[in-house]
Design a protein around this motif. Structure first.
Motif, PDB file in Angstrom:
ATOM      1  N   LEU A 169       0.849  -1.198   0.000  1.00  0.00           N
ATOM      2  CA  LEU A 169       0.000   0.000   0.000  1.00  0.00           C
ATOM      3  C   LEU A 169       0.882   1.244   0.000  1.00  0.00           C
ATOM      4  O   LEU A 169       1.811   1.349   0.800  1.00  0.00           O
ATOM      5  CB  LEU A 169      -0.873  -0.021   1.259  1.00  0.00           C
ATOM      6  N   GLN A 171       0.338   5.421  -0.333  1.00  0.00           N
ATOM      7  CA  GLN A 171      -0.508   6.598  -0.574  1.00  0.00           C
ATOM      8  C   GLN A 171       0.257   7.689  -1.306  1.00  0.00           C
ATOM      9  O   GLN A 171      -0.329   8.715  -1.662  1.00  0.00           O
ATOM     10  CB  GLN A 171      -1.102   7.124   0.739  1.00  0.00           C
ATOM     11  N   ILE A 173       1.946   6.976  -4.178  1.00  0.00           N
ATOM     12  CA  ILE A 173       2.238   6.344  -5.465  1.00  0.00           C
ATOM     13  C   ILE A 173       2.347   7.424  -6.549  1.00  0.00           C
ATOM     14  O   ILE A 173       1.585   8.391  -6.535  1.00  0.00           O
ATOM     15  CB  ILE A 173       1.126   5.316  -5.803  1.00  0.00           C
ATOM     16  N   PHE A 175       4.194   8.285 -10.860  1.00  0.00           N
ATOM     17  CA  PHE A 175       4.709   7.744 -12.119  1.00  0.00           C
ATOM     18  C   PHE A 175       6.189   7.375 -11.982  1.00  0.00           C
ATOM     19  O   PHE A 175       6.650   6.399 -12.567  1.00  0.00           O
ATOM     20  CB  PHE A 175       4.524   8.798 -13.217  1.00  0.00           C
ATOM     21  N   VAL A 201      -9.190  -2.948  -1.306  1.00  0.00           N
ATOM     22  CA  VAL A 201      -9.390  -1.708  -0.548  1.00  0.00           C
ATOM     23  C   VAL A 201      -9.177  -1.986   0.940  1.00  0.00           C
ATOM     24  O   VAL A 201      -9.125  -3.139   1.362  1.00  0.00           O
ATOM     25  CB  VAL A 201     -10.819  -1.140  -0.742  1.00  0.00           C
ATOM     26  N   LEU A 204      -8.592   2.702   5.617  1.00  0.00           N
ATOM     27  CA  LEU A 204      -7.473   3.531   6.064  1.00  0.00           C
ATOM     28  C   LEU A 204      -7.960   4.665   6.956  1.00  0.00           C
ATOM     29  O   LEU A 204      -7.202   5.229   7.725  1.00  0.00           O
ATOM     30  CB  LEU A 204      -6.714   4.102   4.862  1.00  0.00           C
ATOM     31  N   THR A 205      -9.222   5.022   6.821  1.00  0.00           N
ATOM     32  CA  THR A 205      -9.832   5.969   7.768  1.00  0.00           C
ATOM     33  C   THR A 205     -11.125   5.329   8.258  1.00  0.00           C
ATOM     34  O   THR A 205     -11.625   4.372   7.647  1.00  0.00           O
ATOM     35  CB  THR A 205     -10.156   7.323   7.099  1.00  0.00           C
ATOM     36  N   GLU A 209     -13.515   3.368   2.785  1.00  0.00           N
ATOM     37  CA  GLU A 209     -12.435   2.528   2.280  1.00  0.00           C
ATOM     38  C   GLU A 209     -11.598   3.302   1.267  1.00  0.00           C
ATOM     39  O   GLU A 209     -12.091   4.244   0.643  1.00  0.00           O
ATOM     40  CB  GLU A 209     -13.018   1.276   1.631  1.00  0.00           C
ATOM     41  N   TRP A 210     -10.348   2.879   1.104  1.00  0.00           N
ATOM     42  CA  TRP A 210      -9.389   3.509   0.204  1.00  0.00           C
ATOM     43  C   TRP A 210      -8.705   2.416  -0.621  1.00  0.00           C
ATOM     44  O   TRP A 210      -8.701   1.257  -0.216  1.00  0.00           O
ATOM     45  CB  TRP A 210      -8.335   4.251   1.033  1.00  0.00           C
ATOM     46  N   PRO A 211      -8.081   2.807  -1.735  1.00  0.00           N
ATOM     47  CA  PRO A 211      -7.352   1.802  -2.512  1.00  0.00           C
ATOM     48  C   PRO A 211      -6.345   1.059  -1.635  1.00  0.00           C
ATOM     49  O   PRO A 211      -5.610   1.670  -0.861  1.00  0.00           O
ATOM     50  CB  PRO A 211      -6.654   2.641  -3.594  1.00  0.00           C
ATOM     51  N   GLY A 212      -6.327  -0.256  -1.739  1.00  0.00           N
ATOM     52  CA  GLY A 212      -5.400  -1.078  -0.969  1.00  0.00           C
ATOM     53  C   GLY A 212      -4.173  -1.440  -1.790  1.00  0.00           C
ATOM     54  O   GLY A 212      -4.007  -0.980  -2.925  1.00  0.00           O
ATOM     55  N   GLY A 214      -3.623  -3.938  -3.352  1.00  0.00           N
ATOM     56  CA  GLY A 214      -4.040  -4.579  -4.599  1.00  0.00           C
ATOM     57  C   GLY A 214      -4.051  -3.613  -5.769  1.00  0.00           C
ATOM     58  O   GLY A 214      -3.880  -4.017  -6.920  1.00  0.00           O
ATOM     59  N   CYS A 215      -4.220  -2.336  -5.474  1.00  0.00           N
ATOM     60  CA  CYS A 215      -4.220  -1.291  -6.503  1.00  0.00           C
ATOM     61  C   CYS A 215      -2.812  -1.106  -7.071  1.00  0.00           C
ATOM     62  O   CYS A 215      -2.599  -1.143  -8.281  1.00  0.00           O
ATOM     63  CB  CYS A 215      -4.729   0.002  -5.879  1.00  0.00           C
ATOM     64  N   MET A 216      -1.839  -0.920  -6.174  1.00  0.00           N
ATOM     65  CA  MET A 216      -0.455  -0.680  -6.614  1.00  0.00           C
ATOM     66  C   MET A 216       0.145  -1.942  -7.248  1.00  0.00           C
ATOM     67  O   MET A 216       0.893  -1.869  -8.222  1.00  0.00           O
ATOM     68  CB  MET A 216       0.420  -0.246  -5.429  1.00  0.00           C
TER      69      MET A 216
ATOM     70  N   GLN B 171       0.700  10.474 -16.583  1.00  0.00           N
ATOM     71  CA  GLN B 171       2.018  10.599 -15.929  1.00  0.00           C
ATOM     72  C   GLN B 171       1.913  11.337 -14.598  1.00  0.00           C
ATOM     73  O   GLN B 171       2.905  11.449 -13.884  1.00  0.00           O
ATOM     74  CB  GLN B 171       3.035  11.253 -16.855  1.00  0.00           C
ATOM     75  N   ILE B 173      -0.380  10.389 -12.264  1.00  0.00           N
ATOM     76  CA  ILE B 173      -1.218   9.496 -11.457  1.00  0.00           C
ATOM     77  C   ILE B 173      -0.877   9.670  -9.975  1.00  0.00           C
ATOM     78  O   ILE B 173       0.291   9.840  -9.621  1.00  0.00           O
ATOM     79  CB  ILE B 173      -1.008   8.029 -11.910  1.00  0.00           C
ATOM     80  N   PHE B 175      -2.628   9.063  -5.595  1.00  0.00           N
ATOM     81  CA  PHE B 175      -3.595   8.371  -4.725  1.00  0.00           C
ATOM     82  C   PHE B 175      -4.951   9.073  -4.750  1.00  0.00           C
ATOM     83  O   PHE B 175      -5.994   8.421  -4.675  1.00  0.00           O
ATOM     84  CB  PHE B 175      -3.022   8.356  -3.296  1.00  0.00           C
ATOM     85  N   GLN B 179      -8.374   7.126  -5.679  1.00  0.00           N
ATOM     86  CA  GLN B 179      -9.514   7.082  -4.764  1.00  0.00           C
ATOM     87  C   GLN B 179     -10.750   7.694  -5.416  1.00  0.00           C
ATOM     88  O   GLN B 179     -11.853   7.142  -5.308  1.00  0.00           O
ATOM     89  CB  GLN B 179      -9.167   7.810  -3.449  1.00  0.00           C
ATOM     90  N   ALA B 219      -4.577  -0.610 -12.176  1.00  0.00           N
ATOM     91  CA  ALA B 219      -4.701  -0.104 -10.802  1.00  0.00           C
ATOM     92  C   ALA B 219      -6.177   0.043 -10.422  1.00  0.00           C
ATOM     93  O   ALA B 219      -6.587  -0.342  -9.321  1.00  0.00           O
ATOM     94  CB  ALA B 219      -3.968   1.232 -10.668  1.00  0.00           C
ATOM     95  N   GLY B 222      -7.746  -3.196  -9.982  1.00  0.00           N
ATOM     96  CA  GLY B 222      -7.316  -3.749  -8.700  1.00  0.00           C
ATOM     97  C   GLY B 222      -8.169  -3.276  -7.535  1.00  0.00           C
ATOM     98  O   GLY B 222      -8.457  -4.038  -6.613  1.00  0.00           O
ATOM     99  N   THR B 223      -8.581  -2.010  -7.548  1.00  0.00           N
ATOM    100  CA  THR B 223      -9.370  -1.500  -6.427  1.00  0.00           C
ATOM    101  C   THR B 223     -10.865  -1.776  -6.589  1.00  0.00           C
ATOM    102  O   THR B 223     -11.557  -1.990  -5.613  1.00  0.00           O
ATOM    103  CB  THR B 223      -9.235   0.036  -6.235  1.00  0.00           C
TER     104      THR B 223
END
Lengths: 312, 312
Positions: A169, A171, A173, A175, A201, A204-205, A209-212, A214-216, B171, B173, B175, B179, B219, B222-223
Motif C-alpha cells: 500500500l 498513498q 504512489i 509515475f 481496498v 485507512l480511515t 475505504e481507500w485503494p489497498g 491490490g491497486c499498486m 504521468q 497518477i 492516490f 480514490q 490499478a 485492482g481496487t
C-alpha cells in the motif's frame, strides 16, 4: 446465544459450531496457537474492542501462543507494537506478523543476497523491516515527491543492483515509482516481484475505504505483465514461517478473523481451525447469503466470548 | 526484396505475402480504407519515416480513405493534427482516431446523458475530446497535485453525478485520483469504467519505454475488481465506428502496423486485411520466432514500399 447469531437456521448452525461452554472447551483443547486478524477482531480503527485485553491475558495464561496477523504493510512490527501499547495491550514485536515483516522474511528465508538492493513501492514499514533484516531498501516515501520529464534524450536510470521490488500500500504512489519498479522487474535479470498483499481496498480511515495494496500491485502487473509472489494473507507463506518457528502443526492453529474470503479462507487453505467473529465487516446475513460458500468451523459474536463462555 | 525480409524461409514467405509489384496491385485493388498505426509506421518518436509524406499523397490521389489510429490518449485529435503538420504532413482531424477521441465517441454513440459528468484519470487529450463532444469532464491534470489526508473523521467526497470514469495514460497518477475514480465506480449507480487502451508500456521518450495506460487501468481494476470497456486497439469499437462513418466492409479495410500482438491481431480480429511494416518494433526475427503465431497477410519493410513498388 444472543443477537444476530440466534437467527441462523438449524442447517446453518449445524455447518459451523457456535461457541457454547462445551464447544469453547473443545476449541481451546485442540489449539496451541491463535492467529488473530487485527481490524475487526482486536480493534476497530483506533478503538479497542471490549474485553479483548483480558481475553488475550487469559489465553496467554493458558499457555497459548498468540500471533497478530495484518496485511497492512505501512507499519513495521515495532510500529504495530506501539499501536497495541497505545490501546493498553502489551504485545511483543515477536507476536506480530505484518505483511511488511513477511516481505523481509521472504527475502531472508530465500537467502536473498545482502549485496543486492530492494526497491520499495510502499511506505515506512517495509523499509524498516528490510533494515532490521539486514537488507538495503531504496524508494519508499522518499521517492513520493520525485517527478519525471518526458522529453527527447532523457534516460530514466535505475539501479542495476536491485534484485527485488516489494509493492505494498502506497498513498504516495506516482509515475516515478511505477517506472522505477517496472524497469527493475523488466530489465534486471532475475529481479523478484513481491507483493505484501493484494487487498483491493482497506479502511485507512474510519469513515470509508481507500485503494489497498491490490491497486499498486495491479499497476505493476499491468506494466510488467508479470504476477507477483504474495507474502501476506491469503498466501500460505505465513504458515510455512510459523511452522518453522513454533513447530506446531497447522491443525493445532486457529485463525480468528472477521472476513470470510480472506481470514477464514486463508485459515482453511492452510489446514487451520477457523473462528469467525462478527465484530467486524462480516454480518450473519453475509454468512447465510446463498452466494457465500465459505463457512468457518466456529462462530461467535466477539473475541471475548472465548473466555467468557468458559466461566458461564 | 532487400534486407531482413530476404532471410525468410520459403514456408514463412508462403504464409504471408511479401509486397512485390504484383501483390501491391492486388492489395491496393482490394482496399478502400487504410488504417495506420502511427509510431513505427508514420514516425519514430518525433522523426518522420522516409517517404511517408509522398506515399500518403499518392494513396489519397487514388481515392483511398486514410485513418490514423493511435492508442496514445494524452493528445486530442487537434493536437495530433498539429503534430502531423509539424512533421510536414497535412492530415485533417477527421482522419485521426485517437483513443482520447474514441472514449468521447463511445459516450456519444451510447447516448451518455449530457447532464452527467465524466471523471478523467488521464491527460489533456481526453478532456479536450470530451468538451468537443459536449460532455463535462472532471479530474485530469488538475487533480495531479491534489493530496489526501488519512486521518480520523476525514471523508473524501466525490461527485455523485459522475456517470463514467475514463482511464488512460497518466504521468501524474496519484492516490487522490485513484480514490476518486474508485469511489465513482464503486458508489455511483451504473457508473461506466472506460479504458482508452491497455498497452502495458509505450515509447513516451525515444530512449526507453514507460508505463502505459495498461498500468493505470490495472490499478483501477485492482481496487474496483471490475473490468473496463476498452475503446482503443485491440477493441473493435473503432471498426464499428468506421463502418458507420464510411459504410465500407472491414474486408475492404487494411490495418497497417508495426506490432503483431496489437495492430495485426486487431486487424485480423476485425476481419481487415493486414500489412506489417518492419520500420518499428517488430523485427523479422520476431515474426519467425517459434513463439509467434500471428502472421500478417502482407509484409514489407516500410510504408513507402506500397507506392514505390507500383513504379518498379
Amino acid at each position: 446465544m444472543d443477537g444476530e447469531i440466534s437467527k441462523l437456521t438449524i442447517e446453518e448452525k449445524s455447518s459451523c459450531q457456535i461457541l457454547t461452554p462445551q464447544t469453547t472447551v473443545k476449541l481451546l483443547d485442540s489449539v496451541d496457537v491463535f492467529l488473530f486478524d487485527c481490524d475487526g477482531v482486536i480493534w476497530k480503527g483506533d478503538v479497542l474492542i471490549d474485553g479483548v485485553s483480558e481475553t488475550l491475558d487469559t489465553l496467554r495464561a493458558m499457555g497459548k501462543k498468540l500471533v497478530f496477523v495484518t496485511n497492512n504493510s505501512t507499519k513495521s512490527r515495532k510500529q504495530y507494537a506501539k499501536k497495541f501499547r497505545s490501546l493498553g495491550i502489551s504485545v511483543s514485536e515477536d507476536e506480530i506478523f505484518s505483511s511488511s515483516f513477511a516481505a523481509a522474511m521472504y527475502l531472508k528465508v530465500n537467502e536473498f543476497p545482502k549485496e543486492k538492493k530492494v526497491y520499495v513501492i510502499g511506505e515506512e514499514g517495509i523499509l524498516e523491516e528490510l533494515e532490521l533484516a539486514g537488507f538495503t531498501g531504496l524508494g519508499g516515501p522518499e521517492d513520493g515527491k520525485k517527478t519525471v520529464q518526458l522529453k527527447a534524450n532523457y534516460l530514466f536510470e535505475h539501479d542495476e543492483n536491485v534484485g527485488a521490488v516489494i509493492v505494498g500500500l502506497d498513498q504516495y504512489i506516482n509515475f516515478y515509482k511505477l517506472q522505477y519498479g517496472t524497469l527493475c522487474i523488466r530489465e534486471n535479470p532475475g529481479c523478484l516481484f513481491i507483493a505484501t498483499n493484494r487487498d483491493a481496498v482497506g479502511h485507512l480511515t474510519d469513515l470509508q475505504e481507500w485503494p489497498g495494496a491490490g491497486c499498486m500491485v495491479a499497476a505493476i502487473c499491468g506494466t510488467t505483465q508479470k504476477e507477483p509472489i504474495v507474502v501476506g494473507k491469503p498466501s500460505t507463506f505465513l504458515m510455512d514461517f510459523l511452522l518453522q518457528k513454533f513447530n506446531v502443526p497447522t491443525s493445532r492453529m486457529c485463525m480468528v478473523g472477521d472476513r470470510l474470503d480472506t481470514d477464514i479462507l486463508f485459515g482453511q487453505n492452510a489446514g487451520c481451525r477457523t473462528l469467525l467473529v462478527i465484530s467486524g465487516v462480516t454480518k450473519v446475513s453475509d454468512l447465510v447469503d446463498p452466494s457465500n460458500h465459505i463457512l468457518p468451523e466456529y462462530l461467535t459474536n466477539t473475541l471475548s466470548d472465548v473466555v467468557r463462555l468458559l466461566h458461564d
